[in-house]
Structures are given as C-alpha cells and as structure tokens.
Design an enzyme around this catalytic site. Sequence first.
Site, PDB file in Angstrom:
ATOM      1  N   SER A  61       5.741  -2.031  -1.673  1.00  0.00           N
ATOM      2  CA  SER A  61       4.425  -1.387  -1.711  1.00  0.00           C
ATOM      3  C   SER A  61       3.706  -1.389  -0.363  1.00  0.00           C
ATOM      4  O   SER A  61       4.226  -0.860   0.616  1.00  0.00           O
ATOM      5  CB  SER A  61       3.614  -2.097  -2.796  1.00  0.00           C
ATOM      6  OG  SER A  61       2.355  -1.543  -2.944  1.00  0.00           O
ATOM      7  N   ASP A  94      -0.776   4.213  -0.780  1.00  0.00           N
ATOM      8  CA  ASP A  94      -0.140   3.031  -0.186  1.00  0.00           C
ATOM      9  C   ASP A  94       1.357   3.319  -0.002  1.00  0.00           C
ATOM     10  O   ASP A  94       1.816   4.442  -0.248  1.00  0.00           O
ATOM     11  CB  ASP A  94      -0.412   1.767  -1.009  1.00  0.00           C
ATOM     12  CG  ASP A  94       0.348   1.762  -2.326  1.00  0.00           C
ATOM     13  OD1 ASP A  94       0.734   2.862  -2.787  1.00  0.00           O
ATOM     14  OD2 ASP A  94       0.566   0.681  -2.890  1.00  0.00           O
TER      15      ASP A  94
HETATM   16 MG    MG Z   1       1.841   0.031  -4.342  1.00  0.00          MG
END
Ligand code: MG
Length: 544
Positions: A69, A286
Amino acid sequence: MAHDEKILAASKRHPIVPLEKGQLYTYGTAGFRMRADLLEGVTFRVGLLSALRSRKQNSQAIGVMITASHNPAADNGVKIVDPMGEMLEQDWERLATALVNSPTDEDLVKLYNRLATDLKIDLGSPAKVIYGRDTRPSGYRLVTALADALEATESEYVDYKLLTTPQLHYLVRATNTEGNPLSYGEVSEAGYYKKLASAFVRAMKSRKIDGTLTVDCANGIGGPKLSEFLKYIPKDKVNFDVRVVNDDILRPEILNLNCGADYVKTKQRPPPIPKLQPGVRTCSFDGDADRLMYYWIDPQTGFFMLDGDRISSLAASFIGELIESAGLKDEMRIGVVQTAYANGASTTYITQHLKLEVICTPTGVKHLHHVAQGFDIGVYFEANGHGTVLFSPDALLAFEEKEPQSPAQKDALDTLAALADLINQTVGDALSDMLMVEVILAHKRWTLRDWAMTYADLPNRLVRVEVGNKDLFWTTDAERRLSHPEGAQEEIDGEVKKYKDARSFARASGTENACRVYSEAATRYEAHELAERVANIIERYGSQ
Ligand code: MG
Ligand code: 16G
C-alpha cells in the site's frame, strides 16, 4: 490425497527467515507487511493457507494480493481475500500466523495436514486461487513463491499480474458469482472498467463536470490503471477531463515518495510535485489505490483537505436525499460507520444535520465493513480515506422494483441503482470512490469549497508515542478508552476535562511498534496541548 512431499520440496526453495528471538510474523490489520526481503517464505506459506481456505469454502476462488500500500518501496505485503471479495475471516488470521511461524519445513507440513484434519478439509477437492500485485519490483519474486505453493497443493490459479488492490477484490467476487443472478461483473480487468464506466455514465446522466480533475497516483499502480479506465468513458456521454500525475511506475523507488493519499493526509499538504495551482480540484490515491483524499488550494484561505470523514458525509448526505426523493425513506435504514479518529464535527453533522445513525468501530477496514453490512445502506470511511458504501440485496431490489410515481422519483431510483454499480461493494476503492465524488459534486453543482463549507472541523492532533511495551495498552469502547494499564484512563479523563469541546484517546498501533494519541478541542492550541499531555501519560505508563 496429501501433498506432503511436494510441499516439503517447494518449501525448501522458499525458506522462512527466522526473526529475532521472541518475535513472530503476524497477520495484522492488512496481512503480513514488512521489508520485502523477509517475505518470500511468508508468501509461500500464505499460498498454502489460501489453498486450504479455497477447499474449506467449497472450492470457491480465494484472492491473494501482494502489496504494501502506502509503505515505502522497499516494503511489501501479502493478504488474503475471501470469496465475496471481503478481507479474510478473522479466525483464519490466527491460522495464517501459526502456519507462517512453523519453525521447520517439516513442522509446516505437519501443521498443514493438521489444519486440514481439524477443519474437515478434503485435500482431494479442487482449489482455486487468483492473485495480483502492485508495482513493487519485489512482487515478482513473491508471486513466484505463491505459485509454487499452489502447484504443490494442486490448486488451480490465475495470475492477474499488475492490479490495484480493489481490482483484485472485484475479480474474486466476479469469479465466484459468474453466471449466477448475483453476478458481480465480467471476470476480467476490462470487465471492471466496463462496469465502472457504464455506471458512471448512468449516474451522471447528462450532468456536467466542471473543470479539470488532477489525480496524483502516488507513482503506483493506480496511475496506469486510471489511464486505462479513462479510455472506457464515452466522450460523447460524459465530459470528464482528468490530468493524471505522479504516475511514473518505471522508477520503483519513487513509489509513495512525497506524494499519494497518505502523504497528503499525514503531512496535511499537497505533494510538492507537480506544484498545485490555486483553485484546481485535485485528489490523491495511495500506492495500491484503495485510499482517496481530495484537496485544493483555495485562492483566499489556502490549502484545504477533504478526507475520509468528508467523503463519508458527502456520500451519506447525497444518498439520504436520493432515498427520500425515491420515496424509500421509511423502508431503508441508512447508517454511517466511523472510527474514533473521525473528527467530532463530522459525527455531529451526520447525526444532527443529516439525522443519520453513526456507529463507531475499532480501527481497520474489516471492522467498519462488517458493521456497515448491518444496514440497508452502510456508508463507511476511515479518516485516512479508505472506505465505501454497501448496499444490501433488499436495497438493490427496491431500486429495481419500485414503481416510480414521478420523473423525479424515477431519476432518483436510476441514480441509486447506478451508484450501487459504481461503488465497489467489496472494499474501499480510490478509483470508484473518486467517480462517486465526481457524480455527487456534478449533481449538487458543488465546487470543493461548497463541499468544505458543510461543517467546520474541530482542531485536532495526532501524535505517535514510542513506548517500551505497546502491548500494555488495551482498549475498550471502540478504542475510545483504555482498560489497561490501570489508572491511565482516569488520568486522560482528568486532562480532557480541562478543555472545551475536547476529546482524546490513545491506542497501540496495529502496524507499528508505537502508540498513537489523538486529541481534538475547541482551538488548535488546546488540541495540541491536550495531545502533548496525554502523550506524556502514555509515555509514563508505557515505560512501567
Ligand atoms: Mg492502500
Ligand atoms: C491498516 C488498515 C487501516 C488502518 C491502519 C491503522 C486495512 C486494509 N488497513 O493500514 O484500515 O487505518 O492500518 O494503522 O485494514 P495503525 O494501527 O498503525 O494506526
């Protein structure tokens, strides 16, 4: 049929790196996540677990996503997705942790077989696992280990290669619902784009989008996927002018570096590159495109950020209005799910102005998701920009079957049905959430300033506190209070009492070796001072 020998041989090719004494690999809020060079053996073992999981779930497809992430490029992670596209069931997180920490390859095989026996899993039945990864270069080595585990366990598998996290969740659900009345969509990446593009056109219905939207993709997988998606929007039906920035995935070291949703949220400023011009509507994804932040520089007042709380209240207000226009108000229970990090002003706005129910859960998407499923329409977002809106089967049926009494009612019902297709039902999805926000702004004919004016945030502060032992801190009441160590909460209460409109809580982080303290109060100065004081309390108790 046991797979012992094959597993044993493959396991030796992907050894687990022993951690320091006393430390364990743990399946945390977002799977196993750490420095990528520790993850090959972990991913192999996760492969074994996902094969067991598929067999336990009547051979339905299980997903595995390789991503870290918003973490730095050198990290990576691996997490399992359940058949309907949800996060892995919590009981199985324990099993994942146990399997990964088996001390030797022989112990690993033993535990694999014991789990199969204890859980009554037929190892001869078919298993299917599908997987994808973000743009991190380490991902390739990890999927090789994963595939080896799937070969060894005689599981069928599909490598979808580069995907955003929400795309993988979509594909898992689409795979398991293919050909049945609840089919989630075509089982392909293109199917995902087609579903979103068609829902977007239906939800916009000839409304106009003002100006250009700049999208910062954190130099991650969201960049190429967003550009691909844009090709599916019929230009003659929707005027969606998007400028994709920070989409360089050829230099892996710049992933999440000074850009992306997490940067914007934690630094409370726009990425330095490209320089943000006043008045330009901008948002950030993100690194795996499951979080979303909107922001712009107001020519008069400067930088303003619209985070998960704002997206949540925007969605709740719009959907609430549509439900009313559709004549469904008395039949539909709409609820909003937040965590303790939600700004108190957003909670007040939702309960008192929108008159909707709000439930607070512990941090971590799976908790919010679970509670949101209890409503006909459940809106959930974490302040960090991860979230979605869930529609129950009854709600979907009502949008389809209710006879509209007027053109306005028909329009509301059509828009609701389109939104239910547009909004990813499996997990927070930056691309899908962004389209939802654009639809709402276009319907309301709002600029970001109009959106920002709905309420004023309470000044707040988040502090990270290093402590000797974060495990001393136990929370209760959805993390809003400490039950341990004894006496700590009383001291926090004592401080909070001294300030106006104040609130503060402390909890151990689930992803780092530290505690976090959040505070809000009537003024910025007070919020900061309160956070410092509570941090001192935590530091003192944490070193005992
Ligand atoms: Mg993420
Ligand atoms: C993970 C969670 C996120 C949560 C964050 C809290 C998922 C997919 N992600 O990133 O929801 O907000 O952890 O981190 O569940 P913390 O425990 O370190 O504060």
